[in-house]
Scaffold this motif. Structure first.
Motif, PDB file in Angstrom:
ATOM      1  N   HIS A 158       0.792  -1.058   0.304  1.00 39.16           N
ATOM      2  CA  HIS A 158      -0.059   0.450  -0.168  1.00 39.16           C
ATOM      3  C   HIS A 158       1.064   1.231  -0.249  1.00 39.16           C
ATOM      4  N   ALA A 159       2.034   1.197   0.627  1.00 41.36           N
ATOM      5  CA  ALA A 159       2.860   2.208   1.051  1.00 41.36           C
ATOM      6  C   ALA A 159       3.331   2.632  -0.168  1.00 41.36           C
ATOM      7  N   GLU A 160       3.851   1.512  -1.172  1.00 42.96           N
ATOM      8  CA  GLU A 160       4.829   1.756  -2.324  1.00 42.96           C
ATOM      9  C   GLU A 160       3.621   2.339  -3.529  1.00 42.96           C
ATOM     10  N   GLY A 161       2.518   2.200  -2.958  1.00 48.12           N
ATOM     11  CA  GLY A 161       1.558   2.133  -4.089  1.00 48.12           C
ATOM     12  C   GLY A 161       0.979   4.048  -4.260  1.00 48.12           C
ATOM     13  N   GLU A 162       1.013   4.203  -3.244  1.00 48.88           N
ATOM     14  CA  GLU A 162       1.120   5.768  -2.398  1.00 48.88           C
ATOM     15  C   GLU A 162       2.129   6.848  -3.691  1.00 48.88           C
ATOM     16  N   VAL A 163       3.162   6.140  -3.772  1.00 49.51           N
ATOM     17  CA  VAL A 163       3.866   7.116  -3.884  1.00 49.51           C
ATOM     18  C   VAL A 163       3.725   6.775  -5.615  1.00 49.51           C
ATOM     19  N   LEU A 164       3.953   5.630  -5.975  1.00 52.92           N
ATOM     20  CA  LEU A 164       4.102   4.843  -7.187  1.00 52.92           C
ATOM     21  C   LEU A 164       2.394   6.021  -8.430  1.00 52.92           C
ATOM     22  N   ARG A 165       1.636   5.530  -7.736  1.00 51.17           N
ATOM     23  CA  ARG A 165       0.270   5.836  -8.214  1.00 51.17           C
ATOM     24  C   ARG A 165       0.616   7.589  -8.158  1.00 51.17           C
ATOM     25  N   LEU A 166       0.983   8.429  -6.784  1.00 50.33           N
ATOM     26  CA  LEU A 166       1.671  10.341  -7.617  1.00 50.33           C
ATOM     27  C   LEU A 166       2.574  10.131  -8.654  1.00 50.33           C
ATOM     28  N   PHE A 167       3.608   9.924  -8.753  1.00 52.68           N
ATOM     29  CA  PHE A 167       4.016   9.196 -10.044  1.00 52.68           C
ATOM     30  C   PHE A 167       3.289   8.973 -10.882  1.00 52.68           C
ATOM     31  N   LEU A 168       2.301   8.190 -11.292  1.00 51.92           N
ATOM     32  CA  LEU A 168       2.006   8.040 -12.476  1.00 51.92           C
ATOM     33  C   LEU A 168       0.787   8.743 -13.039  1.00 51.92           C
ATOM     34  N   GLU A 169       0.232   9.967 -11.954  1.00 55.34           N
ATOM     35  CA  GLU A 169      -0.644  10.564 -12.083  1.00 55.34           C
ATOM     36  C   GLU A 169       0.198  12.327 -12.579  1.00 55.34           C
ATOM     37  N   SER A 170       1.202  12.288 -12.661  1.00 52.70           N
ATOM     38  CA  SER A 170       2.148  13.990 -12.256  1.00 52.70           C
ATOM     39  C   SER A 170       3.477  13.071 -13.035  1.00 52.70           C
TER      40      SER A 170
END
Length: 234
Positions: A158-170
């Protein structure tokens, strides 16, 4: 809005009582467990939104349990432990925990940390796109896995996913540490910075990045990070 459910795993009855009372007064649902075996049996029936996990368990290694939860569960994982050494914090974060709180603690701080972690979850129902495609990768946030061009799946926490999603959305935009703090919640300082370093390092490893010359997640020293992939969402 559905009330978030917090599962508490701690072998000390007083700790469980204090946490349950504080969280229920703050509007959360709670369930409490004294042993890892009881906790794991409950997780086969439901998935909580947050898991509070003590490391000093009588029947299981707490760090090993945290690591398995990070790989297999979409829940936010917060360690609550009497181990205050920096290395214990680092190890917990490296194994996939979202946060680390040392005992003794203020129950109000635990509530605040949980609220911060839940402020911007990785996925929020069917309204949020769940699948991102970039370069030769597919990221599935509904299953917390990365899939390469050969179909090989690699789970992320979950923690890694938060960061990954932030990158993928920007993509292809500078993301500063301040922006990461605002988006992901938490407290500014060395602990947050170290947590981000650990998560980004783990994501780079899972994406097969060369740590000395990553091609997708670039560090802009003194400024932040840029994700250089071409991203499409479905």
């Amino acid at each position: 809005m559905t009330t978030a459910h917090v599962a508490i795993l701690d072998d000390e009855p007083e700790i469980r009582k204090i946490l349950s009372q504080a969280l229920q007064e703050a509007g959360f649902q709670t369930s409490s467990y004294a042993r890892a075996t009881e906790f794991e049996a409950a997780l086969r029936r439901f998935t909580p939104d947050v898991c509070l996990v003590d490391l000093g368990l009588p029947d299981r290694d707490g760090l090993a349990l945290v690591h398995r939860l990070a790989l297999e569960s979409g829940a936010t994982i917060i360690i609550i432990s009497g181990r205050a050494q920096v290395q214990d914090r680092v190890t917990g974060l490296e194994l996939g925990a979202d946060d680390y709180i040392t005992k003794p603690f203020d129950p109000a701080e635990v509530v605040a940390r949980i609220r911060a972690r839940l402020r911007k979850p990785v996925a929020q129902g069917s309204a949020s796109p769940q699948i991102a495609r970039f370069n030769e990768w597919v990221a599935r946030f509904d299953r917390y896995v990365l899939i390469d061009d050969q179909g090989q799946e690699t789970p992320f926490s979950h923690a890694e996913g938060e960061v990954l999603r932030l990158f993928l959305e920007s993509p292809k935009r500078l993301i500063s540490r301040t922006q990461m703090l605002d988006a992901l919640g938490g407290s500014a300082g060395e602990s947050f910075d170290r947590a981000m370093d650990v998560r980004i390092s783990r994501l780079r490893t899972k994406l097969g990045e060369d740590p000395r010359n990553p091609r997708l997640i670039k560090t802009i020293y003194g400024a932040g990070y840029i994700f250089l992939g071409d991203v499409g969402w479905t």
